[in-house]
Design a protein around this motif. Structure first.
Motif, PDB file in Angstrom:
ATOM      1  N   THR A 215      -0.583  -9.981  -3.580  1.00 12.18           N
ATOM      2  CA  THR A 215      -0.644 -10.194  -4.849  1.00 12.18           C
ATOM      3  C   THR A 215      -1.261 -11.525  -5.285  1.00 12.18           C
ATOM      4  O   THR A 215      -1.839 -11.440  -6.302  1.00 12.18           O
ATOM      5  N   THR A 216      -1.104 -12.353  -4.417  1.00  8.92           N
ATOM      6  CA  THR A 216      -1.631 -13.684  -4.865  1.00  8.92           C
ATOM      7  C   THR A 216      -1.659 -14.893  -3.460  1.00  8.92           C
ATOM      8  O   THR A 216      -1.103 -14.384  -2.540  1.00  8.92           O
ATOM      9  N   ASP A 218      -1.241 -17.831  -3.861  1.00  9.19           N
ATOM     10  CA  ASP A 218      -0.479 -19.176  -4.285  1.00  9.19           C
ATOM     11  C   ASP A 218       1.180 -18.928  -3.868  1.00  9.19           C
ATOM     12  O   ASP A 218       1.826 -18.163  -4.142  1.00  9.19           O
ATOM     13  N   VAL A 221       3.749 -19.206  -6.914  1.00  9.49           N
ATOM     14  CA  VAL A 221       3.969 -18.051  -7.362  1.00  9.49           C
ATOM     15  C   VAL A 221       4.462 -16.642  -6.550  1.00  9.49           C
ATOM     16  O   VAL A 221       5.529 -15.962  -7.196  1.00  9.49           O
ATOM     17  N   SER A 222       3.915 -16.642  -5.604  1.00  9.12           N
ATOM     18  CA  SER A 222       4.456 -15.398  -4.475  1.00  9.12           C
ATOM     19  C   SER A 222       6.153 -15.548  -4.219  1.00  9.12           C
ATOM     20  O   SER A 222       6.748 -14.601  -4.579  1.00  9.12           O
ATOM     21  N   THR A 261      -2.095 -13.854 -12.008  1.00 11.58           N
ATOM     22  CA  THR A 261      -2.905 -13.647 -10.636  1.00 11.58           C
ATOM     23  C   THR A 261      -4.178 -13.219 -10.830  1.00 11.58           C
ATOM     24  O   THR A 261      -4.961 -13.099  -9.850  1.00 11.58           O
ATOM     25  N   ASP A 262      -4.854 -12.694 -12.294  1.00 17.25           N
ATOM     26  CA  ASP A 262      -6.032 -12.344 -12.458  1.00 17.25           C
ATOM     27  C   ASP A 262      -6.953 -13.152 -12.130  1.00 17.25           C
ATOM     28  O   ASP A 262      -8.140 -12.919 -11.577  1.00 17.25           O
ATOM     29  N   GLU A 264      -7.225 -15.065  -9.326  1.00 19.56           N
ATOM     30  CA  GLU A 264      -7.553 -15.032  -7.828  1.00 19.56           C
ATOM     31  C   GLU A 264      -8.452 -13.955  -7.441  1.00 19.56           C
ATOM     32  O   GLU A 264      -8.538 -13.815  -6.185  1.00 19.56           O
TER      33      GLU A 264
END
Length: 379
Positions: A215-216, A218, A221-222, A261-262, A264
């Motif tokens: 999903t990411t 980062d 964030v994850s 996350t958009d 990325e």
């Protein structure tokens, strides 16, 4: 005084016996360390709700939310569906609930059918199906069974941490290999590397596809959004190991989270292609039923500076609501923002030579092996 102590003791027993779903406010941080949801609100079918103090505010130690696995034999193991939004008509789930703890997980509301919370219960009170492999073997032997790709990991992850000890999914995978039955696997778990030996043999016969959800890129964030999922870099390593072994891999950016996350999309697809992925797909953030308040609570805690912007984008894609389950729209949403994400993803895929779908799996090899006691086994 003795009466008050007794009441406190009874309340403590409720906590220890799993009555956490009666809580409606945010759980103390120490009790939910390493978990995704911040609360454990009662499910939509549970009438037992505590909204305010009952006057017995007696302090006592409450236990942390530890993972509990209950093994319950299932009656059936293959689930059929006719949804036009997914490319499969049958699926299998070795577990109910998922320890990965992804706060956005659209499967959380399924725990309400068990009388449990879609919050912390979903990621701490798990159910395993120890007879899954035996049921699968039986189902595939039924007269008139029509072979088709079996989807696994569409609801809860077959490679979540408890699988390491239980091996329920590994046993099912071995059944599928013996029957030469096609399977599509979706996972965030690097434990899939354990099964490369089986997956390689199936891949040589075009019997398996693997989707790795990232999903990411980062790690911070994850860790906040999916606390018990392997780090993004580690999942990319899994993509590489599967690809190097000749196993077709698709990377799934599922979900795309607006304003988080958009940004990325291009970087994530670039890293995925470099790791050996052949295909890519995406799903927009979905907030059905109990997921919506859980996610909004998480947003206010971890991203208070952009919580309103995130939800504004979500509602923009669902006619002003947090979620609408309309066929053909629920996976991607609609409107200008959804269209922009779709165009960016398509362009990034083209730049990385990634395809949208992998070639169809082989259904012609399906052949139930002889079972113990079969007459033909004598020859």
């Amino acid at each position: 005084m003795e009466e008050m102590r007794f009441v406190a003791f009874v309340l403590h027993l409720f906590q220890c016996c799993g009555m956490q779903n009666c809580e409606s406010s945010k759980i103390e941080k120490e009790r939910r360390r390493g978990r995704g949801a911040l609360s454990n609100q009662a499910g939509r079918f549970d009438l037992a709700r505590v909204e305010e103090s009952d006057g017995w505010d007696i302090p006592f130690d409450r236990p942390a939310f530890k993972t509990e696995l209950r093994l319950e034999p299932a009656k059936t193991i293959i689930t059929r569906n006719t949804s036009p939004d997914v490319p499969f008509d049958r699926s299998l789930n070795p577990y109910r609930g998922c320890e990965h703890g992804c706060v956005y997980c659209f499967a959380r509301p399924t725990h309400s059918y068990l009388g449990l919370s879609a919050g912390l219960d979903f990621e701490t009170r798990l159910i395993g199906r120890p007879n899954a492999a035996a049921l699968l073997d039986k189902a595939l032997r039924r007269k008139g069974y029509d072979v088709g790709t079996l989807a696994v990991g569409t609801n809860t992850d077959p490679y979540q941490p408890v699988e390491k000890e239980q091996g329920i999914w590994r046993a099912c995978l071995e059944v599928l290999e013996r029957f030469q039955h096609p399977v599509g696997i979706v996972t965030k778990g690097t434990l899939i590397e354990r099964d490369i030996d089986v997956l390689v043999r199936m891949a040589r016969r075009n019997l398996v596809h693997v989707g790795i959800s990232i999903t990411t890129l980062d790690p911070d964030v994850s860790r906040a959004m999916e606390p018990r999922v392997p780090a993004p870099a580690r999942r990319l390593t899994t993509v590489r190991r599967l690809a190097d072994a000749g196993i077709p891999v698709r990377v799934m950016m599922a979900p795309v989270v607006p304003a988080i996350t958009d940004i990325e999309i291009e970087a994530l697809l670039g890293a995925s292609a470099a790791a050996g992925a052949r295909a890519a797909s995406w799903i927009m953030l979905r907030l059905p039923l109990e997921v919506s308040p859980l996610f909004r609570e998480w947003l206010d805690t971890h991203f208070p500076d952009r919580a309103k912007r995130v939800m504004a984008r979500v509602r923009e894609m669902h006619g002003g609501e947090d979620y609408r389950a309309d066929w053909g729209k629920r996976m991607r949403g609609e409107g200008h923002y959804a269209e922009m994400i779709a165009l960016r993803f398509k362009r990034a895929m083209r730049a990385q030579n990634l395809v949208a779908t992998l070639p169809p799996l082989n259904t012609d090899l399906f052949c139930p092996p002889l079972s113990k006691g079969d007459q033909l086994a004598l020859f």
